[in-house]
Write an enzyme that holds these catalytic residues in place. Structure first.
Site, mmCIF file in Angstrom:
data_model
loop_
_atom_site.group_PDB
_atom_site.id
_atom_site.type_symbol
_atom_site.label_atom_id
_atom_site.label_comp_id
_atom_site.label_asym_id
_atom_site.label_seq_id
_atom_site.Cartn_x
_atom_site.Cartn_y
_atom_site.Cartn_z
ATOM 1 N N GLU A 78 -10.048 1.102 -14.870
ATOM 2 C CA GLU A 78 -10.071 2.561 -14.757
ATOM 3 C C GLU A 78 -8.681 3.171 -14.871
ATOM 4 O O GLU A 78 -7.703 2.570 -14.459
ATOM 5 C CB GLU A 78 -10.590 2.950 -13.370
ATOM 6 N N CYS A 114 -2.811 8.000 -13.460
ATOM 7 C CA CYS A 114 -2.841 6.846 -12.559
ATOM 8 C C CYS A 114 -3.380 5.669 -13.369
ATOM 9 O O CYS A 114 -4.465 5.752 -13.936
ATOM 10 C CB CYS A 114 -3.772 7.221 -11.406
ATOM 11 N N CYS A 126 -8.302 -7.154 -7.685
ATOM 12 C CA CYS A 126 -7.091 -7.375 -6.885
ATOM 13 C C CYS A 126 -7.380 -8.474 -5.877
ATOM 14 O O CYS A 126 -8.460 -8.529 -5.288
ATOM 15 C CB CYS A 126 -6.691 -6.100 -6.147
ATOM 16 N N CYS A 134 -7.859 -5.435 0.494
ATOM 17 C CA CYS A 134 -7.731 -4.462 1.583
ATOM 18 C C CYS A 134 -9.120 -3.892 1.896
ATOM 19 O O CYS A 134 -9.907 -3.626 0.990
ATOM 20 C CB CYS A 134 -6.766 -3.346 1.205
ATOM 21 N N CYS A 169 -10.575 -0.523 0.261
ATOM 22 C CA CYS A 169 -10.325 -0.319 -1.167
ATOM 23 C C CYS A 169 -11.435 -0.934 -2.021
ATOM 24 O O CYS A 169 -11.746 -2.122 -1.879
ATOM 25 C CB CYS A 169 -8.974 -0.944 -1.517
ATOM 26 N N CYS A 207 -9.359 4.387 -6.658
ATOM 27 C CA CYS A 207 -9.302 3.239 -7.539
ATOM 28 C C CYS A 207 -10.469 2.279 -7.303
ATOM 29 O O CYS A 207 -10.832 1.976 -6.187
ATOM 30 C CB CYS A 207 -7.957 2.542 -7.417
HETATM 31 N N1 SAH Z 1 -2.127 -2.269 -4.983
HETATM 32 C C1 SAH Z 1 -1.212 -1.193 -4.918
HETATM 33 C C2 SAH Z 1 -1.459 -0.125 -5.955
HETATM 34 C C3 SAH Z 1 -2.866 0.262 -6.218
HETATM 35 S S1 SAH Z 1 -3.726 1.030 -4.909
HETATM 36 C C4 SAH Z 1 -1.210 -0.580 -3.533
HETATM 37 O O1 SAH Z 1 -2.080 -0.897 -2.743
HETATM 38 O O2 SAH Z 1 -0.278 0.173 -3.256
HETATM 39 C C5 SAH Z 1 -3.007 2.637 -4.941
HETATM 40 C C6 SAH Z 1 -3.226 3.428 -3.674
HETATM 41 O O3 SAH Z 1 -4.601 3.770 -3.506
HETATM 42 C C7 SAH Z 1 -2.786 2.658 -2.452
HETATM 43 O O4 SAH Z 1 -1.974 3.417 -1.597
HETATM 44 C C8 SAH Z 1 -4.113 2.350 -1.841
HETATM 45 O O5 SAH Z 1 -3.985 2.071 -0.512
HETATM 46 C C9 SAH Z 1 -4.918 3.595 -2.158
HETATM 47 N N2 SAH Z 1 -6.361 3.475 -1.891
HETATM 48 C C10 SAH Z 1 -7.132 2.394 -1.983
HETATM 49 N N3 SAH Z 1 -8.393 2.668 -1.587
HETATM 50 C C11 SAH Z 1 -8.415 3.980 -1.240
HETATM 51 C C12 SAH Z 1 -9.420 4.869 -0.732
HETATM 52 N N4 SAH Z 1 -10.671 4.450 -0.515
HETATM 53 N N5 SAH Z 1 -9.067 6.146 -0.461
HETATM 54 C C13 SAH Z 1 -7.804 6.586 -0.677
HETATM 55 N N6 SAH Z 1 -6.814 5.804 -1.157
HETATM 56 C C14 SAH Z 1 -7.116 4.502 -1.433
HETATM 57 FE FE1 SF4 Z 2 -5.227 -4.319 -3.937
HETATM 58 FE FE2 SF4 Z 2 -6.586 -2.142 -3.268
HETATM 59 FE FE3 SF4 Z 2 -5.059 -3.366 -1.466
HETATM 60 FE FE4 SF4 Z 2 -3.914 -2.012 -3.513
HETATM 61 S S1 SF4 Z 2 -5.170 -1.153 -1.862
HETATM 62 S S2 SF4 Z 2 -3.389 -4.071 -2.723
HETATM 63 S S3 SF4 Z 2 -5.424 -2.434 -5.116
HETATM 64 S S4 SF4 Z 2 -6.881 -4.247 -2.433
#
Ligand code: SAH
Ligand code: SF4
Length: 346
Positions: A90, A103, A110, A114, A117, A336
């Site tokens: 995406e 973005c 990944c 997390c 996410c 994302c």
């Molecule tokens: N892996 C990297 C970059 C991609 S994620 C990272 O984690 O920084 C980019 C951002 O989107 C990160 O700050 C992540 O925590 C956030 N993100 C992930 N899931 C989300 C959600 N459900 N709502 C809002 N932000 C989210």
């Molecule tokens: Fe990976 Fe999502 Fe965590 Fe970023 S927020 S490190 S994309 S699992």
């Protein structure tokens, strides 16, 4: 056949020289690729027909294919793209006052998982190549160029799917082409890499000076961070991470962005704002608060508006530079990984 967009400028120049052409030609073709955004070598009209055919027989010129485009009520435009091996990724164009921010993704899935996410929930599939990473920007630019009186694309953020510093060599090459005046010509200030903080790569990234840095902290202490982002937290403790950030070689006046998603009942209490302020008291940073973008596959909720504002207010009163970022595109699953997951489950 190799995709020409996967090559660095140095690799491309030597391949052109091997064909008996001058390095000036490499320069010219590079501009056709990245600035005029040709879709085929045959469009490069100031090259001889022979050279165009030779290039076409040596290289593919391939962008990710647009599978779905969704436009949100707030103007956010989300693309689901198909890669050569049919994997889906995406990218999102986010409208600001006088420009768009794009973005982009850096990995299919990944490995860090997390808990809030959507990308994390799908696990790791593979790294994206430089041509795939930058192909997203070419798709975004071409889309905007075809829209009438559209705002320009000014910023690129690595905040889509994947952890960019776990795909560092390819992300690095993408950043080089992004910055190259013969390439996409974005200054480092207009490009941001977001990472959870991969210790052995952070220094290398900062020393490269190729982009601004945003760090996904999301918790003010190790215990909570381990709960919501267990694998990232296992790589480095919160205290050690902040100490490392404080010692990175930055440009004068460059500030690190600290990202903090507010998750209802998890990390949104005033006590946590206090701990966050204390943790960051010596760091030259700015804090971006983002309300969680909820989706069916993650069990968390957004905090209510009052709590969000109280959290922001506390940090503001303590003298922190803090911005409350709106989650845009909620109606089109723009956080994302959300659109991909929705599509794959259909
Ligand atoms: N892996 C990297 C970059 C991609 S994620 C990272 O984690 O920084 C980019 C951002 O989107 C990160 O700050 C992540 O925590 C956030 N993100 C992930 N899931 C989300 C959600 N459900 N709502 C809002 N932000 C989210
Ligand atoms: Fe990976 Fe999502 Fe965590 Fe970023 S927020 S490190 S994309 S699992």
């Amino acid at each position: 056949m190799n995709n020409v967009l996967d090559l660095s400028f140095a690799e491309f120049t030597s391949s052109i020289e091997e064909l008996g052409e001058s390095s000036f030609r490499a320069d010219q073709i590079w501009r056709w690729l990245w600035q005029k955004r040709c879709l085929d070598f045959s469009e490069m009209t100031n090259l001889s027909k022979g050279l165009r055919e030779k290039l076409g027989s040596l290289y593919a010129l391939q962008r990710p294919k647009v599978q779905v485009v969704k436009k949100s009520r707030d103007g956010t435009i989300k693309f689901l793209l198909r890669l050569v091996d049919q994997e889906l990724i995406e990218t999102v164009l986010i409208p600001e006052k006088d420009h768009y921010t794009q973005c982009i993704s850096s990995q299919v899935g990944c490995a860090l998982g997390c808990t809030f996410c959507s990308t994390g929930q799908m696990g790791f599939k593979r790294n994206m190549t430089p041509g795939e990473i930058l192909g997203q920007v070419l798709v975004g630019l071409s889309y905007l160029e075809n829209e009438e009186s559209s705002l320009p694309l000014r910023n690129v953020v690595f905040m889509g799917m994947g952890e960019p510093l776990l795909n560092w060599p390819r992300v690095r090459q993408s950043l080089e082409v992004l910055r190259d005046p013969r390439g996409l010509n974005f200054s480092y200030r207009r490009v941001t890499v977001s990472t959870v903080g991969i210790p052995d790569k952070l220094k290398e990234f900062a020393a490269s000076g190729l982009a601004s840095l945003a760090v996904s902290l999301h918790a003010p202490d190790q215990k909570l961070r381990s709960r919501i982002m267990p694998r990232a937290a296992a790589l480095v403790s919160v205290d050690e991470l902040v100490r490392m950030l404080g010692s990175l070689p930055l440009r004068p006046r460059q500030r690190i962005t600290i990202e903090y998603i507010l998750i209802g009942g998890v990390n949104d209490e005033i006590k946590q704002a206090r701990d966050l302020n204390r943790l960051l008291s010596h760091l030259k940073g700015k804090i971006n608060l983002i309300a969680l973008n909820p989706s069916p596959e993650i069990g968390y909720l957004q905090p209510d508006q009052k709590r969000i504002l109280a959290f922001e207010r506390y940090l503001w009163d303590k003298g922190q530079t803090v911005h409350l970022r709106k989650s845009k595109g909620c109606d089109i699953q723009a956080a994302c990984g959300q659109l991909r997951n929705a599509k794959v489950q259909q």
